[in-house]
Write an enzyme that holds these catalytic residues in place. Structure first.
Site, PDB file in Angstrom:
ATOM      1  N   ASN A  11       0.871  -1.197  -0.068  1.00 47.21           N
ATOM      2  CA  ASN A  11       0.078   0.162  -0.031  1.00 47.21           C
ATOM      3  C   ASN A  11       0.868   1.259   0.001  1.00 47.21           C
ATOM      4  OD1 ASN A  11      -1.775   1.881   0.561  1.00 47.21           O
ATOM      5  ND2 ASN A  11      -2.118   1.378   2.869  1.00 47.21           N
ATOM      6  N   TRP A  12       0.780   1.986  -1.113  1.00 49.24           N
ATOM      7  CA  TRP A  12       1.928   3.235  -1.203  1.00 49.24           C
ATOM      8  C   TRP A  12       1.449   4.342  -0.490  1.00 49.24           C
ATOM      9  CZ3 TRP A  12       5.355   3.456  -6.285  1.00 49.24           C
ATOM     10  CH2 TRP A  12       6.273   2.322  -6.196  1.00 49.24           C
ATOM     11  N   LYS A  13       0.052   4.162  -0.273  1.00 49.81           N
ATOM     12  CA  LYS A  13      -0.585   5.334   0.312  1.00 49.81           C
ATOM     13  C   LYS A  13      -0.162   6.449  -0.317  1.00 49.81           C
ATOM     14  CE  LYS A  13       0.108   3.290   4.942  1.00 49.81           C
ATOM     15  NZ  LYS A  13       0.211   3.202   6.249  1.00 49.81           N
ATOM     16  N   HIS A  94      -9.184   1.626   4.854  1.00 49.09           N
ATOM     17  CA  HIS A  94      -8.357   1.495   5.496  1.00 49.09           C
ATOM     18  C   HIS A  94      -8.246   2.624   6.764  1.00 49.09           C
ATOM     19  CE1 HIS A  94      -4.103   2.671   6.569  1.00 49.09           C
ATOM     20  NE2 HIS A  94      -3.557   1.458   5.933  1.00 49.09           N
ATOM     21  N   GLU A  96      -6.634   4.555   7.879  1.00 40.59           N
ATOM     22  CA  GLU A  96      -6.525   6.304   7.806  1.00 40.59           C
ATOM     23  C   GLU A  96      -7.503   6.694   6.979  1.00 40.59           C
ATOM     24  OE1 GLU A  96      -2.427   5.525   5.557  1.00 40.59           O
ATOM     25  OE2 GLU A  96      -1.965   4.896   7.385  1.00 40.59           O
ATOM     26  N   GLU A 166      -5.305  -4.943  10.386  1.00 40.38           N
ATOM     27  CA  GLU A 166      -4.472  -3.891  10.671  1.00 40.38           C
ATOM     28  C   GLU A 166      -4.555  -3.164  12.030  1.00 40.38           C
ATOM     29  OE1 GLU A 166      -2.429  -2.834   6.852  1.00 40.38           O
ATOM     30  OE2 GLU A 166      -3.943  -1.576   6.952  1.00 40.38           O
ATOM     31  N   GLY A 172       2.878   1.936  10.655  1.00 33.14           N
ATOM     32  CA  GLY A 172       3.759   3.137  10.696  1.00 33.14           C
ATOM     33  C   GLY A 172       4.432   3.466  11.984  1.00 33.14           C
ATOM     34  N   SER A 212       3.512  -2.370  10.055  1.00 37.61           N
ATOM     35  CA  SER A 212       5.014  -2.462  10.410  1.00 37.61           C
ATOM     36  C   SER A 212       5.427  -3.674   9.940  1.00 37.61           C
ATOM     37  CB  SER A 212       5.322  -2.032  11.842  1.00 37.61           C
ATOM     38  OG  SER A 212       4.793  -0.796  12.024  1.00 37.61           O
ATOM     39  N   GLY A 233       2.789  -1.253   4.176  1.00 32.78           N
ATOM     40  CA  GLY A 233       3.142   0.096   3.931  1.00 32.78           C
ATOM     41  C   GLY A 233       4.189   0.496   3.582  1.00 32.78           C
ATOM     42  N   GLY A 234       5.033   1.205   4.492  1.00 31.63           N
ATOM     43  CA  GLY A 234       6.322   1.704   4.071  1.00 31.63           C
ATOM     44  C   GLY A 234       7.298   0.667   3.407  1.00 31.63           C
TER      45      GLY A 234
HETATM   46  P1  PGA Z   1       3.140   0.237   7.565  1.00 30.92           P
HETATM   47  O1  PGA Z   1       1.586   0.166   6.828  1.00 30.92           O
HETATM   48  O2  PGA Z   1       3.474  -1.291   6.963  1.00 30.92           O
HETATM   49  O3  PGA Z   1       3.707   1.224   7.078  1.00 30.92           O
HETATM   50  O4  PGA Z   1       2.725   0.073   8.860  1.00 30.92           O
HETATM   51  C1  PGA Z   1       0.540  -0.474   6.875  1.00 30.92           C
HETATM   52  C2  PGA Z   1      -0.768  -0.080   6.388  1.00 30.92           C
HETATM   53  O5  PGA Z   1      -1.366   0.930   6.609  1.00 30.92           O
HETATM   54  O6  PGA Z   1      -1.330  -0.918   5.085  1.00 30.92           O
END
Ligand code: PGA
Length: 249
Positions: A11-13, A94, A96, A166, A172, A212, A233-234
């Site tokens: 997930n590149w956000k 998600h 966020e 999640e 993050g 993470s 994500g990251g």
């Molecule tokens: P993260 O994000 O791996 O950077 O913690 C995961 C996500 O929000 O899908």
């Protein structure tokens, strides 16, 4: 036990410009070596049309879609737009978006149904905040299972729907849930899915873990019971970081 094919999804956000398309190609090359698992990248909508021709068998998806087909919704992206751009799937719900866009579980269910109507596969995200987790594991399991059931679209089926657990406190933050915390939550979600959908579909639906995940912890996370992949994500932004996670699956 139902055999479920693993999905490793990035997930590149709100990250990624055309300059990063080389990473999409490099990740697609790693994915093409793995016919035993699925690999996907959920990209900013602006990159999908350019990324899709580079993806090969790898899934390219959006990160959200609107619950309506079209209309006066400034700034939103419809499921048909994602499909036309070359996406094969989308994330919905998600944390966020639940937090910053105030999306409810009913909104998420409607978005998932609309995405499916337009031929997209869907990864539906759920998870508890730190505040809920601190009330105890049983409270957290009940909260997330209820959120899952409230977010499930009509006609939910494992042929197009995947769940991603999640924990908000692990996204993050570098704080990964422990394999036993993950296994316990996924077991509770499995029970909820079987109850809602019946034995066959309830057991066949994939449940990913996200929060993470990195090359260092991916093997432990992916070997926990009932973990059918990861949403990353990251560590999905480059082939160098994502490659070890794909390799761990
Ligand atoms: P993260 O994000 O791996 O950077 O913690 C995961 C996500 O929000 O899908």
């Amino acid at each position: 036990m139902t055999a479920r094919r693993k999905l490793i999804a990035g997930n590149w956000k709100m990250n990624g410009l055309k300059a990063q398309l080389g990473e999409v190609s490099a990740i697609a090359a790693l994915a093409s070596e793995r016919t035993d698992i699925d690999v996907g990248l959920f990209l900013p909508a602006t990159l999908i049309a350019a990324a899709a021709p580079l993806a090969g068998a790898m899934l390219i998806g959006g990160q959200d879609c609107h619950a309506q087909d079209s209309g006066a919704f400034t700034g939103n992206v419809s499921a048909a737009m994602l499909t036309e751009a070359g996406a094969g799937g989308t994330l919905v719900g998600h944390s966020e978006r639940r937090q910053y866009q105030h999306e409810s579980s009913a909104d998420v269910a409607a978005k998932a149904a609309k995405a499916h109507e337009h031929g997209l596969s869907v990864v539906l995200c759920i998870g508890e905040t730190l505040e809920t987790r601190e009330q105890g594991d049983d409270i957290a399991h009940g909260f997330v299972a209820d959120q899952l059931i409230a977010s499930l679209p009509e006609g939910a089926d494992p042929s197009w729907l995947t769940i991603a657990y999640e924990p908000v406190w692990a996204i993050g933050t570098g704080k990964v849930a422990t394999p036993s915390q993950i296994a316990a939550m996924h077991a509770a979600l499995r029970v909820a899915l079987v109850k809602a959908l019946g034995d066959g579909p309830g057991n066949a639906m994939r449940i990913l873990y996200g929060g993470s995940v990195s090359g260092d912890n991916a093997a432990d996370v992916l070997h926990a019971d009932n973990v059918d992949g990861a949403l990353v994500g990251g560590a999905s932004l480059s082939a160098a970081k994502f490659g070890p996670i794909i390799a761990a699956a």
